[in-house]
Design a protein around this motif. Structure first.
Motif, PDB file in Angstrom:
ATOM      1  N   LEU A 125       4.150   2.170  -5.456  1.00  0.00           N
ATOM      2  CA  LEU A 125       5.246   1.636  -4.751  1.00  0.00           C
ATOM      3  C   LEU A 125       5.778   0.738  -5.528  1.00  0.00           C
ATOM      4  N   PHE A 126       7.207   0.586  -5.603  1.00  0.00           N
ATOM      5  CA  PHE A 126       7.934  -0.423  -6.259  1.00  0.00           C
ATOM      6  C   PHE A 126       8.923  -1.076  -5.227  1.00  0.00           C
ATOM      7  N   ALA A 171       2.410  -3.687   3.516  1.00  0.00           N
ATOM      8  CA  ALA A 171       3.273  -2.910   2.624  1.00  0.00           C
ATOM      9  C   ALA A 171       3.738  -1.614   3.308  1.00  0.00           C
ATOM     10  N   VAL A 172       4.983  -1.323   2.969  1.00  0.00           N
ATOM     11  CA  VAL A 172       5.735   0.006   3.937  1.00  0.00           C
ATOM     12  C   VAL A 172       6.049   0.940   2.875  1.00  0.00           C
ATOM     13  N   ASP A 173       5.650   2.018   3.262  1.00  0.00           N
ATOM     14  CA  ASP A 173       5.902   3.374   2.444  1.00  0.00           C
ATOM     15  C   ASP A 173       7.535   3.640   2.906  1.00  0.00           C
ATOM     16  N   ARG A 180       5.885   3.973   7.273  1.00  0.00           N
ATOM     17  CA  ARG A 180       4.471   3.577   7.818  1.00  0.00           C
ATOM     18  C   ARG A 180       4.196   2.235   6.902  1.00  0.00           C
ATOM     19  N   SER A 181       3.266   1.574   7.472  1.00  0.00           N
ATOM     20  CA  SER A 181       2.460   0.694   6.570  1.00  0.00           C
ATOM     21  C   SER A 181       1.470   1.256   6.135  1.00  0.00           C
ATOM     22  N   ILE A 182       0.882   0.558   5.042  1.00  0.00           N
ATOM     23  CA  ILE A 182      -0.424   1.133   4.433  1.00  0.00           C
ATOM     24  C   ILE A 182      -1.519   1.252   5.453  1.00  0.00           C
ATOM     25  N   GLY A 183      -1.611   0.024   6.137  1.00  0.00           N
ATOM     26  CA  GLY A 183      -2.774  -0.018   7.099  1.00  0.00           C
ATOM     27  C   GLY A 183      -2.593   1.182   8.245  1.00  0.00           C
TER      28      GLY A 183
END
Length: 285
Positions: free
Chosen positions: A101-102, A136-138, A143-146
């Motif tokens: 991710l960036f 952090a969100v994709d 969705r969040s990483i979690g």
């Protein structure tokens, strides 16, 4: 400064030293600050040649003044210094550095795809990443990483096949049912060839598929929340969707998916099945 999240892996040589040296190289680069590093996770290799050793995987959070492609150049240079050789697809390697991710950028160029196209299906990526960047969100799935990691924990696991060619989809389903010991959802059981494949499987395989918490369910029913941001924990949501492109140029469906997905562009059933099976294995590795 931008935030970049990277995945690290090694299964050749001194794996721990390979990862630590890569982190030191990043920290020693002007314009790059290493903000956090996960613990190291030992994982089984998936999708590549048989006989590989186990991987050590980790994740790191960076703050950087570099743009995405110069950062990719840096990652490739660090791999090269570790004598990374790219000969066999998904083969053994001294060092693998993936830009995941960036910030919230979505990039598709011949050199770089962001977010990483398989990140949401890889436990060996999400597990270490969730230690340092669970919120952090994709930007593709939103969705969040979690949340993405929790999605892989759901049982039974399930996948939905999306494509216009019913006979081709049927052939893929037959291969997956046979090789995964999977069961099928309501729509796929209407295919007569697939029904025959199910009844011809060894009883022990069927019994395992029906009773184990680790079983897979395969369907071609359209996901009920396609294009929405409904919780991934909803019972009707597949773990991931397989988009069967077969040479079509239309990427609009993938762009609308807010659930994890795998795009496979091949008309060879065995090749498609191999890609899907690797993805299934990665959800649990």
């Amino acid at each position: 400064m931008s935030q970049a999240l990277i995945g690290l892996g090694s299964n050749l040589g001194d794996r721990r030293s390979n990862l630590e040296s890569a982190i030191d190289a990043l920290a020693g680069t002007p314009g790059v600050e290493v903000r956090a590093v996960s613990t190291f996770h030992e994982t089984s290799p998936v999708g590549g040649p048989e006989g590989q050793g186990a991987f050590l995987n980790a994740a790191a959070s960076l703050e950087t003044e570099l743009d995405p492609e110069p950062l990719l150049d840096l990652l490739n240079a660090i791999e090269a210094r570790a004598k990374r050789v790219r000969v066999v697809h998904w083969g053994a390697r001294t060092l693998d550095l993936d830009l995941l991710l960036f910030d919230s950028q979505v990039i598709r160029t011949p050199r770089l795809t962001l977010p990483h196209p398989r990140m949401a299906l890889r436990r060996f990526v999400l597990a270490p990443l969730s230690e340092i960047a669970s919120t952090a969100v994709d930007p593709i799935t939103t969705r969040s990483i979690g949340d993405l990691l929790a999605n892989l924990d759901r049982r039974p696991s399930s996948l939905a096949l999306l494509g216009d060619d019913a006979p081709f989809k049927e052939a893929i389903a037959r291969l997956l049912v046979s090789r995964l010991g999977a069961t099928t959802g309501p729509s796929l059981t209407d295919f007569q060839p697939l029904a025959s494949a199910l009844t011809s499987l060894e009883p022990s395989v069927n019994a395992t598929a029906e009773t184990s918490d680790n079983r897979w369910l395969i369907t071609d029913s359209p996901p009920p929340f396609l294009g929405s941001s409904a919780p991934l924990s909803h019972g009707d949501q597949p773990t991931f969707v397989v988009i069967l492109k077969q040479g079509r140029d239309d990427d609009s469906l993938a762009g609308l998916l807010h659930i994890p997905h795998l795009v496979v562009d091949s008309s060879d059933p065995d090749q498609v099945a191999a890609e899907v099976l690797a993805a299934c294995a990665a959800t649990r590795s």
